[in-house]
Design a protein around this motif. Structure first.
Motif, PDB file in Angstrom:
ATOM      1  N   GLY A  29       4.741 -15.887  22.305  1.00 26.34           N
ATOM      2  CA  GLY A  29       3.337 -16.300  22.363  1.00 26.34           C
ATOM      3  C   GLY A  29       2.375 -15.177  22.678  1.00 26.34           C
ATOM      4  O   GLY A  29       1.199 -15.436  22.986  1.00 26.34           O
ATOM      5  N   GLU A  30       2.846 -13.914  22.592  1.00 26.89           N
ATOM      6  CA  GLU A  30       2.030 -12.765  22.964  1.00 26.89           C
ATOM      7  C   GLU A  30       1.564 -12.014  21.726  1.00 26.89           C
ATOM      8  O   GLU A  30       2.375 -11.466  20.980  1.00 26.89           O
ATOM      9  N   ALA A  31       0.249 -11.970  21.518  1.00 28.35           N
ATOM     10  CA  ALA A  31      -0.309 -11.188  20.410  1.00 28.35           C
ATOM     11  C   ALA A  31      -0.179  -9.698  20.704  1.00 28.35           C
ATOM     12  O   ALA A  31      -0.049  -9.295  21.865  1.00 28.35           O
ATOM     13  N   VAL A 216      10.203  -0.519  15.358  1.00 28.67           N
ATOM     14  CA  VAL A 216       8.915  -0.967  15.895  1.00 28.67           C
ATOM     15  C   VAL A 216       8.267   0.152  16.699  1.00 28.67           C
ATOM     16  O   VAL A 216       7.047   0.364  16.621  1.00 28.67           O
ATOM     17  N   LYS A 217       9.071   0.890  17.456  1.00 33.98           N
ATOM     18  CA  LYS A 217       8.531   1.975  18.269  1.00 33.98           C
ATOM     19  C   LYS A 217       7.866   3.033  17.406  1.00 33.98           C
ATOM     20  O   LYS A 217       6.766   3.522  17.726  1.00 33.98           O
ATOM     21  N   GLY A 224      -1.085   2.885  16.700  1.00 34.01           N
ATOM     22  CA  GLY A 224      -1.917   2.699  17.883  1.00 34.01           C
ATOM     23  C   GLY A 224      -1.974   1.261  18.347  1.00 34.01           C
ATOM     24  O   GLY A 224      -2.905   0.850  19.043  1.00 34.01           O
ATOM     25  N   ILE A 225      -0.949   0.471  17.988  1.00 31.43           N
ATOM     26  CA  ILE A 225      -0.868  -0.941  18.362  1.00 31.43           C
ATOM     27  C   ILE A 225       0.496  -1.200  18.981  1.00 31.43           C
ATOM     28  O   ILE A 225       1.520  -0.750  18.456  1.00 31.43           O
ATOM     29  N   SER A 226       0.526  -1.916  20.103  1.00 33.35           N
ATOM     30  CA  SER A 226       1.780  -2.365  20.709  1.00 33.35           C
ATOM     31  C   SER A 226       2.054  -3.770  20.200  1.00 33.35           C
ATOM     32  O   SER A 226       1.382  -4.725  20.601  1.00 33.35           O
ATOM     33  N   PHE A 227       3.016  -3.912  19.319  1.00 29.37           N
ATOM     34  CA  PHE A 227       3.187  -5.178  18.593  1.00 29.37           C
ATOM     35  C   PHE A 227       3.895  -6.263  19.397  1.00 29.37           C
ATOM     36  O   PHE A 227       3.623  -7.448  19.210  1.00 29.37           O
ATOM     37  N   MET A 231       8.487  -6.835  24.862  1.00 31.79           N
ATOM     38  CA  MET A 231       9.763  -6.269  24.421  1.00 31.79           C
ATOM     39  C   MET A 231      10.013  -4.943  25.127  1.00 31.79           C
ATOM     40  O   MET A 231       9.101  -4.131  25.281  1.00 31.79           O
ATOM     41  N   SER A 232      11.245  -4.717  25.549  1.00 31.33           N
ATOM     42  CA  SER A 232      11.588  -3.465  26.222  1.00 31.33           C
ATOM     43  C   SER A 232      11.485  -2.296  25.244  1.00 31.33           C
ATOM     44  O   SER A 232      11.632  -2.460  24.029  1.00 31.33           O
TER      45      SER A 232
END
Length: 249
Positions: A29-31, A216-217, A224-227, A231-232
Motif C-alpha cells: 500500500g506504499e506509493a 530495482v536498486k 531519482g525515485i524510491s519505488f 523493501m530492504s
C-alpha cells in the motif's frame, strides 16, 4: 462512471513517503517516494479504476503508472477501442493535448496498457493522455509490445503482479507540441508477491530490439525515485526471473 476517483496535489518537497489515495496498486500500500526534489514540482496523483498515475505538469506525462495486474483481469480480454482523450482533471497548462501528438512523429504510448484493463470503463480510462508518453513508433509496436505481452504472460503464471511503468528523462531532451517531453528511457518494474522479488525491463525509447533487465536498486539510482519504500536494500538488488519479451498469450 466517474472518470477518476481521487485527485491529490503534492504541495511540498517532502522526501518522505507521500500519502496515496490508491494504495491497492502498490506493494504494502506504499506509493513510491520521489527522492529527486526536481521531480516533485507540479505532481498530481490520479487514481483510476485499474491503475494509478503520478502525473508531472513539468513533463506533461506520468512520472509513473502503477497496476495490480491479475490473471483474472487479463482473462477478461476486453476488445480494444482507441479513444485517446485529454485528462480534464488536470490543469490545461500542465497536461498534454491531442494536438501535441498530431504530426509529431511519436506514438501516444500507454504506460499502463489497454490490454491489461479488466473492463470497458477501465480501458477507456487507460486512453487518457495522463497515462501516455511520446514513444518511438517502432519501439512501441516492437520490443515494448513484446514486453507488455511477456508481463501479462508472467501475471497469468504467478497469479498476480504489481507493475510500475514510466519514463526517464536524461541528457538533451526533445519535446513535442506545447512542451510534452520525450522520454530517453522507458521502464517496467515487475514485482511478484508469490516470489517476493522484483526486476525491471529497461529500454531506450528508440527503434530496435534491445532491452536490459536491471534491479530495482539500479533503476532507483537512474530515476531519482524510491519505488518500494518498505523493501530492504538487499531485496532491491535481487532479480526476479523475467520471461524473454515476445508475443505471448
Amino acid at each position: 462512471m466517474k472518470k477518476a476517483l481521487f485527485l491529490i496535489s503534492l504541495f511540498s518537497l517532502m522526501l518522505n513517503a507521500a500519502p496515496t489515495a490508491c494504495p491497492q496498486f502498490y506493494v504494502d500500500g506504499e506509493a513510491p517516494d520521489i527522492v529527486n526534489e526536481k521531480l516533485v514540482a507540479q505532481t498530481k496523483e490520479l487514481c483510476f479504476e485499474a491503475f494509478g498515475v503520478m502525473h508531472s505538469g513539468i513533463s506533461k506525462t506520468p512520472l509513473w503508472s502503477a497496476e495490480y495486474l491479475t490473471a483474472s483481469a487479463i482473462d477478461a480480454d476486453v476488445p480494444r477501442k482507441d479513444k485517446f482523450h485529454e485528462e480534464t482533471l488536470l490543469p490545461q497548462s500542465e497536461r498534454a493535448e491531442l494536438k501535441d501528438y498530431a504530426k509529431s512523429g511519436y506514438d501516444r504510448g500507454h504506460m499502463s496498457p489497454s490490454a491489461d484493463m479488466p473492463t470497458e470503463s477501465s480501458q477507456s480510462e487507460s486512453f487518457s493522455l495522463a497515462n501516455m508518453v511520446p514513444q518511438d513508433h517502432n519501439h512501441n509496436t516492437g520490443i515494448w509490445s513484446n514486453i507488455e505481452s511477456a508481463t501479462r504472460y508472467l501475471a497469468k503464471k504467478e497469479g498476480s503482479l504489481y507493475v510500475i511503468t514510466g519514463p526517464i528523462y536524461k541528457g538533451t531532451l526533445k519535446s513535442i507540441g506545447n512542451g510534452v517531453l520525450v522520454p530517453t528511457y522507458i521502464y517496467k518494474i515487475i514485482y511478484s508477491p508469490k516470489q517476493q522479488k522484483a526486476a525491471v525491463y529497461f529500454t531506450n525509447n528508440e527503434p530496435g530490439k534491445a532491452y536490459h533487465v536491471i534491479s530495482v536498486k539500479e533503476l532507483e539510482i537512474l530515476s531519482g525515485i524510491s519505488f518500494f519504500p518498505k523493501m530492504s536494500e538487499e531485496k532491491k538488488t535481487q532479480l526476479l526471473g523475467l520471461p524473454e519479451p515476445k508475443a505471448m498469450k
